[in-house]
Each structure stands twice: as C-alpha cells, then as structure tokens.
Write a protein that holds these residues in place. Structure first.
Motif, PDB file in Angstrom:
ATOM      1  N   LYS A 103      -5.348   7.400   4.045  1.00 25.21           N
ATOM      2  CA  LYS A 103      -6.937   7.257   3.420  1.00 25.21           C
ATOM      3  C   LYS A 103      -7.699   8.212   3.918  1.00 25.21           C
ATOM      4  CE  LYS A 103      -6.687   2.559   1.588  1.00 25.21           C
ATOM      5  NZ  LYS A 103      -7.475   1.220   1.520  1.00 25.21           N
ATOM      6  N   CYS A 104      -7.726   8.646   5.203  1.00 28.26           N
ATOM      7  CA  CYS A 104      -8.688   9.219   5.888  1.00 28.26           C
ATOM      8  C   CYS A 104      -7.970  10.775   5.956  1.00 28.26           C
ATOM      9  CB  CYS A 104      -8.965   9.015   7.251  1.00 28.26           C
ATOM     10  SG  CYS A 104      -9.927   7.153   7.142  1.00 28.26           S
ATOM     11  N   ASN A 105      -7.164  11.207   5.114  1.00 27.08           N
ATOM     12  CA  ASN A 105      -6.423  12.559   5.568  1.00 27.08           C
ATOM     13  C   ASN A 105      -5.911  13.024   6.650  1.00 27.08           C
ATOM     14  OD1 ASN A 105      -7.053  12.979   2.556  1.00 27.08           O
ATOM     15  ND2 ASN A 105      -9.170  13.526   3.069  1.00 27.08           N
ATOM     16  N   ALA A 129       0.887  -1.152  -0.143  1.00 31.29           N
ATOM     17  CA  ALA A 129      -0.006   0.045   0.098  1.00 31.29           C
ATOM     18  C   ALA A 129       0.846   1.232   0.022  1.00 31.29           C
ATOM     19  CB  ALA A 129      -0.804  -0.005   1.242  1.00 31.29           C
ATOM     20  N   ILE A 143      -1.982   3.090   6.854  1.00 34.73           N
ATOM     21  CA  ILE A 143      -2.830   3.090   5.539  1.00 34.73           C
ATOM     22  C   ILE A 143      -4.052   3.788   6.017  1.00 34.73           C
ATOM     23  CG2 ILE A 143      -4.195   1.426   4.280  1.00 34.73           C
ATOM     24  CD1 ILE A 143      -1.701  -0.848   4.973  1.00 34.73           C
ATOM     25  N   CYS A 144      -4.769   3.566   7.112  1.00 37.18           N
ATOM     26  CA  CYS A 144      -5.907   4.233   7.617  1.00 37.18           C
ATOM     27  C   CYS A 144      -5.964   5.730   7.572  1.00 37.18           C
ATOM     28  CB  CYS A 144      -6.830   3.647   8.629  1.00 37.18           C
ATOM     29  SG  CYS A 144      -7.120   1.846   8.405  1.00 37.18           S
ATOM     30  N   CYS A 162     -14.302   8.354   8.938  1.00 42.43           N
ATOM     31  CA  CYS A 162     -13.783   7.654   7.875  1.00 42.43           C
ATOM     32  C   CYS A 162     -12.875   6.667   8.365  1.00 42.43           C
ATOM     33  CB  CYS A 162     -12.581   8.386   7.080  1.00 42.43           C
ATOM     34  SG  CYS A 162     -11.785   7.887   5.721  1.00 42.43           S
ATOM     35  N   TYR A 163     -11.959   6.560   9.438  1.00 43.55           N
ATOM     36  CA  TYR A 163     -11.091   5.576  10.140  1.00 43.55           C
ATOM     37  C   TYR A 163     -12.082   4.679  10.546  1.00 43.55           C
ATOM     38  CZ  TYR A 163      -7.360   3.907  13.145  1.00 43.55           C
ATOM     39  OH  TYR A 163      -6.287   3.465  13.563  1.00 43.55           O
ATOM     40  N   LEU A 220     -13.591   2.263   7.518  1.00 44.48           N
ATOM     41  CA  LEU A 220     -12.686   1.381   6.560  1.00 44.48           C
ATOM     42  C   LEU A 220     -12.926  -0.161   7.246  1.00 44.48           C
ATOM     43  CD1 LEU A 220      -9.481   3.338   6.125  1.00 44.48           C
ATOM     44  CD2 LEU A 220     -11.571   3.054   4.513  1.00 44.48           C
ATOM     45  N   PRO A 273       1.339   6.870   3.792  1.00 44.12           N
ATOM     46  CA  PRO A 273       0.452   7.943   3.943  1.00 44.12           C
ATOM     47  C   PRO A 273       1.452   9.350   3.636  1.00 44.12           C
ATOM     48  CG  PRO A 273       1.098   6.901   5.890  1.00 44.12           C
ATOM     49  CD  PRO A 273       1.345   5.960   4.918  1.00 44.12           C
TER      50      PRO A 273
END
Length: 95
Positions: free
Chosen positions: A63-65, A27, A59-60, A81-82, A85, A30
């Motif tokens: 993806k969740c800014n 992946a 990773i999370c 968001c976190y 997922l 971030p």
C-alpha cells in the motif's frame, strides 16, 4: 401475502453473506517489483510473531509503494504512509 416478507428476508440474507465474504477475502500481495519480501524480512527479523509480522508488513509495504522502515527498531517516521495505516480499532496496522 406471506411470501413477500420471506423474499425480502432471503434477499437481505444473501446480500449480507456476499458482503461478509468480500470482507474476508485475502489482501492482495504486494507488487514483487517493490522488494517488499526482503524489506519485511529485515523489519520482522526480531519479531516473536514472525508470520503475522511478515503478513501485515507485506500488506503495508504494498500500500505504501515499497516503503518500510529500515530495521526492526527503526522509527516509523521513515515512512509516513506505513506509520499512518490503522486497523479498524484505530491501532497501528503495520509492525
């Protein structure tokens, strides 16, 4: 006549191998500007599986800014968001 099925089988095998290698690729890390390393270090401070926790938290977070719950026992509702997922089995992806 026998070469056509063999060629089709060969092409199908090559497509399968390329799709599997795409799935197993690591992946993306971030964005460093989001502060994910420090946030995940805090989130995973009490984890028994710290390396795994840091990996999935990073990773999370990416993806969740940059949104990560504030402490090891903080409620995931701090970051919807976190919280939302999921892994392919439908379980929480984020620690």
């Amino acid at each position: 006549m026998r070469q056509l099925p063999f060629a089709a089988l060969l092409i199908a095998t090559l497509l399968l191998i390329s799709s599997v290698s795409a799935i197993e690729s690591p992946a993306p890390s971030p964005a460093s500007g989001l502060g994910c390393d420090g946030k995940c270090e805090n989130r995973c401070a009490r984890s028994g599986w710290k390396d795994r926790c840091l990996k999935y938290c990073g990773i999370c977070c990416g993806k969740c800014n940059g949104c990560v719950p504030s402490s090891p026992y903080a409620d995931k509702t701090e970051c919807p968001c976190y919280r939302d997922l999921k892994n392919p089995k439908g379980k929480d992806k984020c620690p």
